[in-house]
Scaffold this motif. Structure first.
Motif, mmCIF file in Angstrom:
data_model
loop_
_atom_site.group_PDB
_atom_site.id
_atom_site.type_symbol
_atom_site.label_atom_id
_atom_site.label_comp_id
_atom_site.label_asym_id
_atom_site.label_seq_id
_atom_site.Cartn_x
_atom_site.Cartn_y
_atom_site.Cartn_z
ATOM 1 N N GLY A 182 0.613 -1.195 0.239
ATOM 2 C CA GLY A 182 -0.023 -0.003 -0.055
ATOM 3 C C GLY A 182 0.749 1.240 0.295
ATOM 4 N N THR A 183 -0.079 2.352 0.175
ATOM 5 C CA THR A 183 0.529 3.876 0.179
ATOM 6 C C THR A 183 0.270 4.593 1.467
ATOM 7 N N ALA A 184 1.092 5.398 1.919
ATOM 8 C CA ALA A 184 0.670 6.304 2.918
ATOM 9 C C ALA A 184 1.560 7.558 3.150
ATOM 10 N N VAL A 185 1.115 8.529 2.100
ATOM 11 C CA VAL A 185 -0.049 8.522 1.170
ATOM 12 C C VAL A 185 0.327 9.119 -0.191
ATOM 13 N N ILE A 186 -0.728 8.807 -1.105
ATOM 14 C CA ILE A 186 -0.657 9.257 -2.458
ATOM 15 C C ILE A 186 -1.370 10.878 -2.228
ATOM 16 N N ASP A 187 -0.556 11.945 -3.031
ATOM 17 C CA ASP A 187 -1.372 13.133 -2.724
ATOM 18 C C ASP A 187 -2.219 13.513 -3.712
ATOM 19 N N MET A 188 -3.596 13.479 -3.699
ATOM 20 C CA MET A 188 -4.476 13.359 -4.901
ATOM 21 C C MET A 188 -4.417 14.870 -5.387
ATOM 22 N N SER A 235 1.064 16.605 1.926
ATOM 23 C CA SER A 235 1.755 17.442 2.857
ATOM 24 C C SER A 235 2.219 18.553 1.900
ATOM 25 N N PRO A 236 2.956 19.747 2.507
ATOM 26 C CA PRO A 236 3.670 20.698 1.738
ATOM 27 C C PRO A 236 4.841 20.098 0.984
ATOM 28 N N GLU A 237 4.788 20.544 -0.340
ATOM 29 C CA GLU A 237 5.697 19.832 -1.148
ATOM 30 C C GLU A 237 6.980 20.440 -1.422
ATOM 31 N N GLN A 238 7.657 19.923 -2.411
ATOM 32 C CA GLN A 238 8.876 20.434 -2.716
ATOM 33 C C GLN A 238 8.594 21.685 -3.564
ATOM 34 N N ALA A 239 7.907 21.636 -4.482
ATOM 35 C CA ALA A 239 7.839 22.734 -5.449
ATOM 36 C C ALA A 239 6.348 23.612 -4.987
ATOM 37 N N ILE A 240 6.468 24.748 -5.442
ATOM 38 C CA ILE A 240 5.440 25.697 -5.243
ATOM 39 C C ILE A 240 4.361 25.309 -6.029
ATOM 40 N N ASP A 241 2.871 24.803 -5.531
ATOM 41 C CA ASP A 241 1.770 24.389 -6.451
ATOM 42 C C ASP A 241 2.187 23.487 -7.379
ATOM 43 N N GLY A 242 3.061 22.474 -6.824
ATOM 44 C CA GLY A 242 3.754 21.319 -7.932
ATOM 45 C C GLY A 242 2.536 20.741 -8.697
#
Length: 367
Positions: free
Chosen positions: A103-109, A140-147
């Motif tokens: 499984g995954t924890a989590v996939i960013d939809m 969660s907050p990602e590496q790129a702005i509004d990736g």
């Protein structure tokens, strides 16, 4: 009277023994590992490339199944030297194993096309024989702005990125019903079944194995109403100032209450993530001994949103058993996801998992 007295004593003994068994059963947990899949060209890393991480993830899942671990879970991050597109990896593990949940924890939809995702998930689940456990979330907050914008997605009018993540999550969940919605071509290349067309391949049981990763009480309630299982991580938005495990336990109880009120027919599943490191040798002490005295910490993962970060559990097996028995959120969950330092390689991570399965889990009634 003697016969009756003897009968009552036997009956009371029977009730006592089975009550004890029931108590043990309620404590039993599924134990999985959770890998973020880091890699870097670092002299101390066993995972110097993406290929190393992917191959070692498969190897670890196969070995973990052999020692009795119940699940192999992976975090998904984009624009980072970490695991990203999960379905090739999940399908490969599913093909190489026979029992372990994948499984995954989590996939960013926010980054996902729900329709294409239904096809990928259906294929991976069928390859594994129905063992897929997909954790999804707003992320969660990602590496790129509004990736997610680079993936071709935009917010609808008045929508936040949180709203978009939840909207896509519900769309994905709805599509997993397997109901037809597309008009068939009257002159198709291949014959169509009667009626509207659905996405294929369809895996009929997968919809009940979708989890929502929740960092707040409100999203836990939302997930319960939607009929998704619950994943709660090693951090949570601070909503009371209480210790992490108590806030998380309260979140889970609220989720369970809402689930019951919603009238869902099946029992939900609930996982919590924990960093647990038994000290079995000098190497363990070198890597993790300095974390033994650490406690929960408070900070910010987003502007204006205070979060509480759960402590790591480090110590001898006896010390871990004593401390983990006091963790209220673990008592409320049926699944424990153990975060692992994947950069240290398959052999060392298997050592950690084996130490927990052999020397910690039995003392807590998890196994």
């Amino acid at each position: 009277m003697d016969n009756r007295s003897g009968f009552l004593k036997k009956k009371l003994a029977y009730i006592h023994i089975n009550a004890a068994k029931d108590s043990t059963i309620t404590k039993m947990k599924k134990i999985g590992f959770l890998s973020f899949g880091h890699w870097a060209n670092h002299p101390d890393y066993a995972t110097k490339t993406a290929g190393d991480v992917l191959q070692q993830s498969i190897e670890l899942a196969v070995a973990a199944e052999e020692i009795g671990v119940d699940g192999a879970y992976f975090r998904v991050h984009h624009f980072a030297r970490q695991l990203a597109s999960p379905f090739p990896l999940l399908a490969a593990i599913g093909a190489k194993t026979s029992k372990i949940e994948v499984g995954t924890a989590v996939i960013d939809m926010r980054y996902e096309n729900p329709m294409y995702m239904v096809e990928d998930a259906g294929a991976a689940d069928l390859i594994s024989g129905g063992r897929l456990q997909l954790g999804i979330s707003r992320g969660s907050p990602e590496q790129a702005i509004d990736g997610w914008r680079y993936f071709g997605y935009e917010l609808k009018d008045g929508e936040t990125d949180e709203d978009m993540g939840r909207r896509k999550g519900l769309e994905f969940l709805d599509l997993l019903r397997g109901e037809g919605f597309a008009r068939p071509n009257p002159n198709p290349m291949f014959p169509n079944p009667p009626g509207l067309l659905r996405l294929e391949p369809h895996s009929s049981g997968l919809r009940e194995r979708i989890w929502w990763g929740s960092a707040s009480d409100a999203t836990a309630v939302w997930a319960a109403k939607a009929g998704m299982n619950l994943q709660s991580s090693t951090l949570k938005f601070d909503e009371s100032g209480k210790p992490f495990h108590i806030q998380q336990a309260e979140q889970i109880r609220l989720y369970k209450k809402t689930w019951k009120e919603a009238g869902h027919e099946r029992e939900p599943r609930i996982s919590v993530s924990r960093s647990i490191f038994p000290i079995m040798n000098d190497r363990d002490k070198y890597y993790f001994g300095h974390e033994a005295a650490r406690t929960d910490s408070f900070g910010y993962i987003e502007a204006g949103r205070r979060a509480v970060f759960g402590r790591s559990y480090v110590g001898t097996p006896d010390q871990l058993i004593e401390e983990l028995a006091k963790d209220e959120a673990i008592q409320e969950a049926d699944t424990i996801l153990l975060t692992i330092p994947n950069t240290l390689g398959v052999e060392y991570n298997l050592h950690i998992l084996s130490s927990i399965v052999k020397y910690v889990a039995p003392g807590l009634g998890w196994k």
